[in-house]
Design an enzyme around this catalytic site. Structure first.
Site, PDB file in Angstrom:
ATOM      1  N   HIS A 135      49.247  -3.965  20.013  1.00 29.73           N
ATOM      2  CA  HIS A 135      48.458  -3.877  18.785  1.00 29.73           C
ATOM      3  C   HIS A 135      48.365  -5.270  18.155  1.00 29.73           C
ATOM      4  O   HIS A 135      49.118  -6.175  18.519  1.00 29.73           O
ATOM      5  CB  HIS A 135      49.071  -2.872  17.796  1.00 29.73           C
TER       6      HIS A 135
HETATM    7  P1  TYD Z   1      55.078   1.291  17.099  1.00 33.22           P
HETATM    8  O1  TYD Z   1      54.155   0.439  16.266  1.00 33.22           O
HETATM    9  O2  TYD Z   1      54.440   2.183  18.111  1.00 33.22           O
HETATM   10  O3  TYD Z   1      56.174   0.348  17.808  1.00 33.22           O
HETATM   11  P2  TYD Z   1      55.950  -0.907  18.772  1.00 33.22           P
HETATM   12  O4  TYD Z   1      55.330  -1.989  17.940  1.00 33.22           O
HETATM   13  O5  TYD Z   1      57.322  -1.292  19.238  1.00 33.22           O
HETATM   14  O6  TYD Z   1      55.063  -0.484  19.910  1.00 33.22           O
HETATM   15  O7  TYD Z   1      55.985   2.140  16.095  1.00 33.22           O
HETATM   16  C1  TYD Z   1      56.650   3.305  16.538  1.00 33.22           C
HETATM   17  C2  TYD Z   1      56.786   4.241  15.355  1.00 33.22           C
HETATM   18  O8  TYD Z   1      57.670   3.704  14.382  1.00 33.22           O
HETATM   19  C3  TYD Z   1      55.474   4.529  14.678  1.00 33.22           C
HETATM   20  O9  TYD Z   1      55.450   5.922  14.356  1.00 33.22           O
HETATM   21  C4  TYD Z   1      55.541   3.733  13.400  1.00 33.22           C
HETATM   22  C5  TYD Z   1      57.032   3.682  13.120  1.00 33.22           C
HETATM   23  N1  TYD Z   1      57.474   2.475  12.413  1.00 33.22           N
HETATM   24  C6  TYD Z   1      57.937   2.582  11.116  1.00 33.22           C
HETATM   25  O10 TYD Z   1      57.970   3.676  10.518  1.00 33.22           O
HETATM   26  N2  TYD Z   1      58.376   1.449  10.487  1.00 33.22           N
HETATM   27  C7  TYD Z   1      58.361   0.244  11.087  1.00 33.22           C
HETATM   28  O11 TYD Z   1      58.786  -0.782  10.465  1.00 33.22           O
HETATM   29  C8  TYD Z   1      57.852   0.141  12.426  1.00 33.22           C
HETATM   30  C9  TYD Z   1      57.791  -1.181  13.137  1.00 33.22           C
HETATM   31  C10 TYD Z   1      57.415   1.279  13.045  1.00 33.22           C
END
Ligand code: TYD
Length: 141
Positions: free
Chosen positions: A58
């Site tokens: 992303h």
């Molecule tokens: P995601 O963005 O998919 O993680 P990555 O960047 O490692 O691929 O996030 C996974 C889940 O965690 C998603 O439901 C959002 C949640 N999340 C939070 O609630 N707070 C945070 O600070 C982060 C980074 C993610």
């Protein structure tokens, strides 16, 4: 280039202090000295199931981050919508500074890898762009 975002040349490896003696090593991060923004949030990924796992995939509009391999190793590929560069992280005394407006792909996790991220803002879903074409449109606007 979108002037609201950064570019890839602003991103890169930063090295932190490392104090080693016969008991092991210690690294410290002080606000205002070692991290180029005020840290508002820390999160970490762990228990990564296998080497094919991919995290990130992303873009962020405004968020700045420093990514650190606290244990094990992984690679981070950054794109500013024009160029991309891959960084291999495998030391707890090194981090990758990620400027605003970067797409990131985190992959090639070793067994037991822990990916810690220091972030400049609280979690905000509105700062995310989860589609690469939409990200390119955003940074090129
Ligand atoms: P995601 O963005 O998919 O993680 P990555 O960047 O490692 O691929 O996030 C996974 C889940 O965690 C998603 O439901 C959002 C949640 N999340 C939070 O609630 N707070 C945070 O600070 C982060 C980074 C993610």
């Amino acid at each position: 280039m979108n002037t609201k975002t950064g570019n890839l040349t602003q991103c890169g490896i930063v090295e932190f202090p490392k104090v080693s003696d016969d008991r092991g090593s210690l690294t410290f991060l002080e606000a205002g000295h070692h991290i180029p923004f005020e840290i508002k949030r820390v999160y970490y990924s762990y228990d990564i199931p296998d080497v094919d796992s991919v995290r990130g995939a992303h873009g962020h509009k405004k968020l700045e981050q420093v990514i650190i391999a606290m244990s094990g190793s992984f690679s981070v590929t950054l794109s500013d919508g024009f160029c991309e560069k891959t960084f291999h992280l495998n030391r707890a005394w090194r981090g990758l500074y990620v400027a605003p407006g970067m797409w990131r792909l985190v992959e090639n996790f070793s067994s037991g890898a822990v990916c810690m991220v220091l972030a400049s803002a609280l979690y905000n879903p509105d700062d995310y762009i989860r589609d690469y074409d939409a990200f390119c449109q955003y940074v090129r606007a």
